[in-house]
Structures are given as structure tokens and as C-alpha cells.
Design a protein around this motif. Structure first.
Motif, PDB file in Angstrom:
ATOM      1  N   THR A   1       0.800  -1.228   0.000  1.00  0.00           N
ATOM      2  CA  THR A   1       0.000   0.000   0.000  1.00  0.00           C
ATOM      3  C   THR A   1       0.834   1.281   0.000  1.00  0.00           C
ATOM      4  N   GLY A   2       2.069   1.215   0.439  1.00  0.00           N
ATOM      5  CA  GLY A   2       2.885   2.414   0.540  1.00  0.00           C
ATOM      6  C   GLY A   2       2.726   3.157   1.851  1.00  0.00           C
ATOM      7  N   ALA A   3       1.818   2.694   2.725  1.00  0.00           N
ATOM      8  CA  ALA A   3       1.652   3.265   4.056  1.00  0.00           C
ATOM      9  C   ALA A   3       2.406   2.395   5.067  1.00  0.00           C
ATOM     10  N   HIS A   4       2.573   2.911   6.292  1.00  0.00           N
ATOM     11  CA  HIS A   4       3.124   2.110   7.385  1.00  0.00           C
ATOM     12  C   HIS A   4       1.926   1.555   8.151  1.00  0.00           C
ATOM     13  N   VAL A   5       1.612   0.282   7.917  1.00  0.00           N
ATOM     14  CA  VAL A   5       0.352  -0.292   8.373  1.00  0.00           C
ATOM     15  C   VAL A   5       0.531  -1.022   9.708  1.00  0.00           C
ATOM     16  N   PHE A   6      -0.415  -0.763  10.621  1.00  0.00           N
ATOM     17  CA  PHE A   6      -0.496  -1.478  11.889  1.00  0.00           C
ATOM     18  C   PHE A   6      -1.895  -2.090  11.982  1.00  0.00           C
ATOM     19  N   VAL A   7      -1.968  -3.328  12.461  1.00  0.00           N
ATOM     20  CA  VAL A   7      -3.244  -4.052  12.473  1.00  0.00           C
ATOM     21  C   VAL A   7      -3.609  -4.458  13.890  1.00  0.00           C
ATOM     22  N   LYS A   8      -4.858  -4.184  14.254  1.00  0.00           N
ATOM     23  CA  LYS A   8      -5.438  -4.608  15.532  1.00  0.00           C
ATOM     24  C   LYS A   8      -6.279  -5.849  15.275  1.00  0.00           C
ATOM     25  N   TYR A   9      -5.928  -6.970  15.925  1.00  0.00           N
ATOM     26  CA  TYR A   9      -6.509  -8.273  15.590  1.00  0.00           C
ATOM     27  C   TYR A   9      -7.674  -8.634  16.522  1.00  0.00           C
ATOM     28  N   GLU A  10      -8.825  -8.010  16.295  1.00  0.00           N
ATOM     29  CA  GLU A  10     -10.008  -8.345  17.086  1.00  0.00           C
ATOM     30  C   GLU A  10     -10.617  -9.692  16.702  1.00  0.00           C
ATOM     31  N   ASN A  11     -10.169 -10.253  15.599  1.00  0.00           N
ATOM     32  CA  ASN A  11     -10.635 -11.596  15.227  1.00  0.00           C
ATOM     33  C   ASN A  11     -10.082 -12.675  16.151  1.00  0.00           C
ATOM     34  N   LEU A  12      -9.223 -12.303  17.094  1.00  0.00           N
ATOM     35  CA  LEU A  12      -8.669 -13.267  18.049  1.00  0.00           C
ATOM     36  C   LEU A  12      -9.529 -13.407  19.305  1.00  0.00           C
ATOM     37  N   GLN A  13     -10.596 -12.614  19.438  1.00  0.00           N
ATOM     38  CA  GLN A  13     -11.496 -12.779  20.572  1.00  0.00           C
ATOM     39  C   GLN A  13     -12.150 -14.164  20.544  1.00  0.00           C
ATOM     40  N   VAL A  14     -12.693 -14.587  21.661  1.00  0.00           N
ATOM     41  CA  VAL A  14     -13.291 -15.930  21.752  1.00  0.00           C
ATOM     42  C   VAL A  14     -14.344 -16.143  20.677  1.00  0.00           C
ATOM     43  N   THR A  15     -15.186 -15.146  20.443  1.00  0.00           N
ATOM     44  CA  THR A  15     -16.218 -15.269  19.411  1.00  0.00           C
ATOM     45  C   THR A  15     -15.770 -14.650  18.093  1.00  0.00           C
ATOM     46  N   ALA A  16     -14.470 -14.362  17.975  1.00  0.00           N
ATOM     47  CA  ALA A  16     -13.841 -13.874  16.740  1.00  0.00           C
ATOM     48  C   ALA A  16     -14.361 -12.516  16.287  1.00  0.00           C
ATOM     49  N   SER A  17     -14.726 -11.662  17.247  1.00  0.00           N
ATOM     50  CA  SER A  17     -15.257 -10.353  16.876  1.00  0.00           C
ATOM     51  C   SER A  17     -15.102  -9.351  18.014  1.00  0.00           C
ATOM     52  N   PHE A  18     -14.977  -8.074  17.642  1.00  0.00           N
ATOM     53  CA  PHE A  18     -14.908  -6.976  18.610  1.00  0.00           C
ATOM     54  C   PHE A  18     -16.178  -6.820  19.414  1.00  0.00           C
ATOM     55  N   LYS A  19     -17.284  -7.400  18.956  1.00  0.00           N
ATOM     56  CA  LYS A  19     -18.587  -7.202  19.577  1.00  0.00           C
ATOM     57  C   LYS A  19     -18.612  -7.615  21.045  1.00  0.00           C
ATOM     58  N   GLU A  20     -17.694  -8.468  21.453  1.00  0.00           N
ATOM     59  CA  GLU A  20     -17.657  -8.890  22.853  1.00  0.00           C
ATOM     60  C   GLU A  20     -17.489  -7.715  23.804  1.00  0.00           C
ATOM     61  N   ARG A  21     -16.733  -6.714  23.390  1.00  0.00           N
ATOM     62  CA  ARG A  21     -16.431  -5.596  24.277  1.00  0.00           C
ATOM     63  C   ARG A  21     -17.701  -4.842  24.666  1.00  0.00           C
ATOM     64  N   GLY A  22     -18.436  -4.366  23.674  1.00  0.00           N
ATOM     65  CA  GLY A  22     -19.650  -3.618  23.964  1.00  0.00           C
ATOM     66  C   GLY A  22     -20.700  -4.454  24.662  1.00  0.00           C
ATOM     67  N   ALA A  23     -20.818  -5.718  24.240  1.00  0.00           N
ATOM     68  CA  ALA A  23     -21.821  -6.594  24.856  1.00  0.00           C
ATOM     69  C   ALA A  23     -21.542  -6.783  26.340  1.00  0.00           C
ATOM     70  N   LEU A  24     -20.284  -7.014  26.698  1.00  0.00           N
ATOM     71  CA  LEU A  24     -19.942  -7.250  28.101  1.00  0.00           C
ATOM     72  C   LEU A  24     -20.154  -5.996  28.944  1.00  0.00           C
ATOM     73  N   VAL A  25     -19.761  -4.838  28.419  1.00  0.00           N
ATOM     74  CA  VAL A  25     -19.960  -3.601  29.173  1.00  0.00           C
ATOM     75  C   VAL A  25     -21.446  -3.361  29.427  1.00  0.00           C
ATOM     76  N   LYS A  26     -22.268  -3.587  28.413  1.00  0.00           N
ATOM     77  CA  LYS A  26     -23.709  -3.410  28.589  1.00  0.00           C
ATOM     78  C   LYS A  26     -24.259  -4.391  29.613  1.00  0.00           C
ATOM     79  N   LEU A  27     -23.909  -5.643  29.491  1.00  0.00           N
ATOM     80  CA  LEU A  27     -24.422  -6.658  30.413  1.00  0.00           C
ATOM     81  C   LEU A  27     -23.971  -6.381  31.841  1.00  0.00           C
ATOM     82  N   SER A  28     -22.747  -5.891  31.990  1.00  0.00           N
ATOM     83  CA  SER A  28     -22.221  -5.612  33.331  1.00  0.00           C
ATOM     84  C   SER A  28     -22.902  -4.411  33.973  1.00  0.00           C
ATOM     85  N   SER A  29     -23.571  -3.591  33.175  1.00  0.00           N
ATOM     86  CA  SER A  29     -24.238  -2.401  33.704  1.00  0.00           C
ATOM     87  C   SER A  29     -25.626  -2.691  34.266  1.00  0.00           C
TER      88      SER A  29
END
Length: 408
Positions: free
Chosen positions: A36-64
Motif C-alpha cells: 500500500t505504501g503506508a506504514h500499516v499497523f493491524v489490531k486483531y479483534e478476530n482473536l477474541q473468543v467469538t472472533a469479533s470486537f462485539k464482545e467488548r460492547g456486549a460485556l460492558v452493557k451486560l455488566s451495567s
């Protein structure tokens, strides 16, 4: 301006998430940088247990939830990642979860959600139909709605991603973030603007579902069609998320389906990681406008890795065709013994590996004493494919290229 979610909300969400979800790595991607010509950095949210970032928001909501709300249970509507995230963390917290999904949700996603202990209700033909049913169930059973994106707790949870990225790579110049309903980019924008007011934050939607783009530009482009990025195929952006995106996000861009395909393929072949279509949207934007980011430090989020293996196989084959590492030739030949062997031997001597052969005789545009032979071969690259074609002609073959781009 007071927004629905503050940096303090994100900081509080991080305390809830600490030790309960994976603090995924943010790593440099030299191969993607070279492409790409950019200096690329990748955040791997596919490594979560359910393979998605959605765990974060779901847990915060449930904990509230209050003790009374936890005892009553929750309901969510989703055709994929949000469903699994809510089901997984609800089970961890001992909360009864009901997930409403459209009737035609892939069986693998239904099974994965049920495996986490949730009650799955299949209803309607669309996400909209499922949402209406979830709303009815919530009222009748007095359940708490866990919205996939338009909720302050959910947004704050997703903001933890940007906070982690800027801890690991504090000098990023830009963040390219997938956008569906806007929960991910809203939370990330709140966190990133607090830590780095000058950072560029760009949302990425598929051209088929420009819901946030429409909202920001007061336009009415259609939101419809079959997309590889079904995780961001949202027809209506959220109310809270629109407000945050309008205030904090630098730009929202639209990317094509072929570019998303290419991005999924590059994550797999170059980074050895599985990204679903929505999860590859950021890279697709980088591929679409390389000059915009050339030489800059760019952060991408692989927001999810839940993709059908058959789709992955199809994408890889299509990319090989685009790169002309798989090409097809059509031979017109006499229908007599040995002709096929001559062609096969010649292709072999030219270094072309035969993948598929289709022999056709009974067509009116084929001579009564002739045959048509379609041969698909593997080549090293476009230059090699061109050399093979020229050599076939030079050896007297009546041959033409079958061009996948034109359908011929």
C-alpha cells in the motif's frame, strides 16, 4: 459539545473489560505496508473468543445491568457477531439471553449462538423483521434490550479498541474503521480524539450500504444488495452514533465489493489471518486510495473473522484469476486421437499446470469433425500467462483466451 459517550465512559469500560476479554495485539504489517505504501499497523479483534470486537460492547452493557434486570434476562437482535457476543458473555454472567435472528441466518451462526446457551428465535426475512420481533419479546417478557450499536455502554466498550491501539502505537496518523450502525467507530473516535486530537479517523462502508454516509451528507443512496461485508450491511445508522460520528470523525468513504474481496485475500495470504468482509473494510479503503495514506502510519482493525470457509475459497480463486495466475484457454481442434495429448504436453513444457479440462463436441458452432477444448491452467504470474498464450499460437494452435472480466 456534550456527546452521549465521554472519554471517562471509555476508561470505565476498560476496567470492566480488563481480564474478561482479550487485549488483542496491535502489530506492524510490513507486507501490507509494502503493497500500500503506508506504514500499516493491524489490531486483531478476530482473536477474541467469538472472533469479533462485539464482545467488548456486549460485556460492558451486560455488566451495567441491575440485579433485577439480570434476573429478568436480555434480548438481542443479530444475524451474526453481536448474537454470539451477547450469548457468550450472558452465559458467563449467568444471565438468560434470547437472540432473535432472521429465518435465513446460516445454520453455523445459529448453532454457534445456541452453543453459548442462548435461546434463539428465528423470525422474519430481514434484520428489520427480527428487530420488531425482539422488541415484542422484550415488552412481553420484560427483557432488557442489548442493542448492537446504538447504546452508550456498547459504544464505550468499543472505544477500548482505540485506547489500546494508541497505547501500542502512539504515533499513528490515521485510523481506518469499518462502519455499519456506527458503534465501533463512535467509541473509537471518542477515545482517539481524547488521546490524539490531531489523528485522522476515517469510517469505511461498503458502497451497497452507505447508511452513515447518507446520514452525514443528507443523501438517499440505496442500501441494498448482496455484500461480502454483511457485518456492516446496515440500512439505518444509529441515532447516538450519528451524533458522535458527525462531531468527531474526519470522513466516511465507500468501497467496492471487489476491493473488499482483495482485502480479505491479502489478510489471508499476506498476514495469515482470517478477516470477514466487514473486518477487511479498512484495508479496502487503503487499497482504494493509496496516495491519501502513502508514507503515513495507518491503523486498521480486523473487527471480525467469522466468514464462511466456502466464501474464502471462492475469494482466493477469484483473486488468482484477477492476477492471471489462473487462466483459461479455448482450443478449436480436430476430433481425433492424440490431439488432447499434444495440447497437454505443450502446456506442460511451457510450465503451465492443468487444473481443469472441458471437452465439447455437440455444439452447432463446432465443426462436425471438430471439438472445442476449454483448459484452465495455473501460471506463475501475468507475464508467464502471456508467454504461454504466445507460445501456443506460435506452435500453430487455434486458441483464444477466455477473459473472466468480460464473461467470454
Amino acid at each position: 459539545m456534550t456527546l452521549p459517550v465521554s472519554p471517562a465512559d471509555v476508561a470505565a469500560a476498560r476496567k470492566v473489560l480488563d481480564g474478561a476479554v482479550l487485549r488483542t495485539p496491535t502489530l506492524p504489517a510490513p507486507r501490507l505496508s509494502a503493497i500500500t505504501g503506508a506504514h500499516v499497523f493491524v489490531k486483531y479483534e478476530n482473536l477474541q473468543v467469538t472472533a469479533s470486537f462485539k464482545e467488548r460492547g456486549a460485556l460492558v452493557k451486560l455488566s451495567s445491568l441491575t440485579p433485577e434486570e439480570r434476573a429478568a434476562g436480555v434480548v438481542a437482535m443479530s444475524a451474526g457477531n453481536h448474537a454470539q457476543a451477547v450469548a457468550y458473555h450472558a452465559a458467563r454472567l449467568g444471565i438468560r439471553a434470547t437472540i432473535v435472528m432472521p429465518k435465513h441466518t446460516p445454520i453455523v451462526k445459529v448453532a454457534a449462538t445456541e452453543a453459548h446457551g442462548a435461546r434463539v428465535v428465528l423470525h422474519g426475512e430481514s434484520v428489520g423483521d427480527a428487530s420488531e420481533e425482539a422488541d415484542r419479546i422484550a415488552r412481553e417478557e420484560n427483557l432488557v434490550w442489548v442493542h448492537p450499536y446504538d447504546d452508550a455502554h456498547v459504544i464505550a466498550g468499543q472505544g477500548s479498541i482505540a485506547a489500546e491501539m494508541l497505547e501500542d502505537a502512539p504515533d499513528l496518523d490515521a485510523l481506518l474503521v469499518p462502519v455499519g450502525g456506527g458503534g465501533l467507530i463512535s467509541g473509537m473516535a471518542v477515545a482517539a480524539r481524547h488521546l490524539r486530537p490531531d489523528i485522522e479517523i476515517v469510517g469505511v462502508e461498503t458502497r451497497l450500504y452507505p447508511s452513515m454516509w447518507n446520514a452525514l451528507h443528507q443523501q438517499g443512496l440505496p442500501c441494498e444488495g448482496a455484500t461480502l461485508a454483511e457485518g456492516i450491511a446496515v440500512k439505518q445508522a444509529g441515532t447516538l452514533t450519528r451524533e458522535i460520528v458527525s462531531a468527531l470523525v474526519s470522513d466516511v468513504v465507500l468501497v467496492s465489493e471487489p476491493t473488499i474481496e482483495r482485502a480479505v485475500n491479502l489478510f489471508l495470504t499476506q498476514q495469515k489471518t482470517l478477516a470477514e468482509g466487514a473486518g477487511a473494510a479498512g484495508l479496502a479503503a487503503l487499497l482504494a486510495e493509496p496516495d491519501r495514506y502513502r508514507g503515513r502510519k495507518v491503523g486498521l482493525v480486523v473487527s471480525g473473522g467469522n466468514i464462511d470457509p466456502r466464501i474464502v475459497a471462492s475469494i482466493m480463486m477469484r483473486e488468482l484469476e484477477r492476477e492471471e495466475r489462473i487462466v483459461s484457454f479455448r482450443f478449436s481442434m480436430l476430433d481425433r486421437p492424440g490431439e488432447l495429448g499434444i495440447i497437454a504436453s505443450l502446456l506442460g513444457s511451457l510450465g503451465a499446470n492443468i487444473l481443469e479440462v472441458e471437452h465439447k463436441r455437440h455444439f452447432l458452432d463446432v465443426h462436425a469433425k471438430g471439438a472445442r477444448l476449454d483448459v484452465t491452467v495455473e501460471t506463475r504470474d501475468r507475464t508467464h500467462a502471456d508467454a504461454v498464450y504466445r507460445a501456443l499460437i506460435e506452435n500453430g494452435m487455434d486458441v483464444e483466451r477466455i477473459d473472466w472480466r468480460s464473461g467470454n
